[in-house]
Design an enzyme around this catalytic site. Structure first.
Site, PDB file in Angstrom:
ATOM      1  N   TYR A  66       0.832  -1.198   0.000  1.00  0.00           N
ATOM      2  CA  TYR A  66       0.000   0.000   0.000  1.00  0.00           C
ATOM      3  C   TYR A  66       0.874   1.258   0.000  1.00  0.00           C
ATOM      4  CZ  TYR A  66      -4.107  -2.858   1.245  1.00  0.00           C
ATOM      5  OH  TYR A  66      -5.116  -3.777   1.258  1.00  0.00           O
TER       6      TYR A  66
ATOM      7  N   GLY B 158     -16.935  -0.527  -4.078  1.00  0.00           N
ATOM      8  CA  GLY B 158     -16.370   0.665  -4.694  1.00  0.00           C
ATOM      9  C   GLY B 158     -17.275   1.879  -4.671  1.00  0.00           C
TER      10      GLY B 158
END
Length: 330
Positions: A53, A215
């Site tokens: 990340y 999402g």
């Protein structure tokens, strides 16, 4: 905040898990610190990250941000159940990705250094590595546990039969094995119900759903568009999903409006009503978004609402059953 055990382990975690993927690329370090402090104030003790990340290959930007937050003291590390991941590429040289014993050893040490801690509570395989034998993986993990560097192990994005492979290999070594599986799971994507969730329940694994709002499609995307917002809902991927499921999403947002609840809260609450789910991952970009998500942990959906949600978003499989083999046969 309510707490539960992570799978069959004795580890207590909050019913919501703070996802940190936005820290760095979307959220500044000061704002990331504010979000993590706010999470602790509200009783969220379960934080999830990954070595990849941060959008800068090989740097582990997000882990570094969390490490600097831990370094400010105040019991921040001690109050946090810390989960990170190994698998993704951290360099262009061989053995800087996947699950070889060499990469596991190096990746764990690198994550510990970035996170400024001497142990990881939950070390997760970010994906299955079909080329590495399970004996090699479990041997490498057992060394980490013996060294006190990792306490528990988990998986992510595994199929049901991968979970069975992993657990049976661990059983043969008299090793605890996995205690959790992190899987995509939400009202629009219920495929985990066919075999992943039954396998997780059978082996005593806690389920940590990622992308709980698909999402943003389950976060009130149509309402936000009408109000002139909803930028996440206009990405190419989201546009395709919205076009495919528009009728269901319209019905969903109307049901949420009738309940007087935010669609995002209902989507998270639905997951918390599913057997075996430990904690959905919430990924706030701001402290305000975090505060908005916390209500979901308190929201109770009655059987009538759950039935309406099943009608809007049917269980997968040709027979609409929630698990295999009935989904395929009878």
């Amino acid at each position: 905040m309510e707490y539960t055990h992570l799978g069959r382990s004795g580890l207590s975690v909050s019913r919501l898990c703070l996802g940190t993927m936005n820290f760095g690329p979307e959220t500044t370090e000061p704002d990331s610190f504010t979000i993590m402090d706010r999470a602790h104030e509200q009783g969220v003790n379960f934080f999830d990250t990954a070595n990849v990340y941060g959008a800068k290959k090989g740097e582990g930007v997000t882990e570094q941000i969390i490490g600097r937050w831990f370094d400010t003291g105040g019991g921040r590390r001690e109050r946090t159940v810390l989960a990170t991941k190994v698998y993704g590429g951290m360099g262009d040289w061989p053995n800087t990705n996947l699950l070889s014993a060499l990469n596991i050893r190096r990746a764990a040490d690198d994550s510990l250094r970035r996170l400024k801690t001497d142990y990881i509570d939950l070390y997760q395989m970010h994906h299955v590595d079909r080329a590495t034998p399970w004996d090699e993986i479990w041997e490498a993990f057992s060394v980490l546990r013996q060294q006190g560097k990792v306490l528990y192990f988990g998986s992510s994005n595994f199929a049901g039969w991968h979970l069975a492979q992993a657990q049976e290999a661990a059983r043969n070594r008299h090793f605890l094995g996995l205690v959790s599986e992190q899987s995509i799971y939400n009202l629009l994507n219920r495929w985990a119900e066919l075999e992943v969730l039954p396998a997780a329940r059978h082996y005593g694994l806690g389920v940590i759903p990622w992308s709980p709002l698909q999402g943003g499609l389950l976060g009130g995307v149509l309402r936000k568009q009408r109000e002139g917002g909803g930028s996440r809902g206009t990405s190419d991927r989201a546009k395709d999903g919205l076009a495919k499921h528009r009728d269901a999403i319209e019905g969903y947002e109307k049901l949420c409006a009738d309940l007087g609840e935010d669609p995002a809260d209902v989507g998270l609450a639905w997951l918390l009503h599913q057997e075996g789910v430990t904690a959905p991952i919430i990924g706030p970009r701001t402290a305000a978004q975090l505060d908005g998500s916390l209500h979901a942990a308190e929201l109770k959906l009655d059987t009538e609402v759950l039935a309406k949600l099943d009608t809007l978003f049917p269980a997968p499989g040709p027979n609409g059953s929630k698990s295999a083999p009935e989904a395929y046969a009878w």
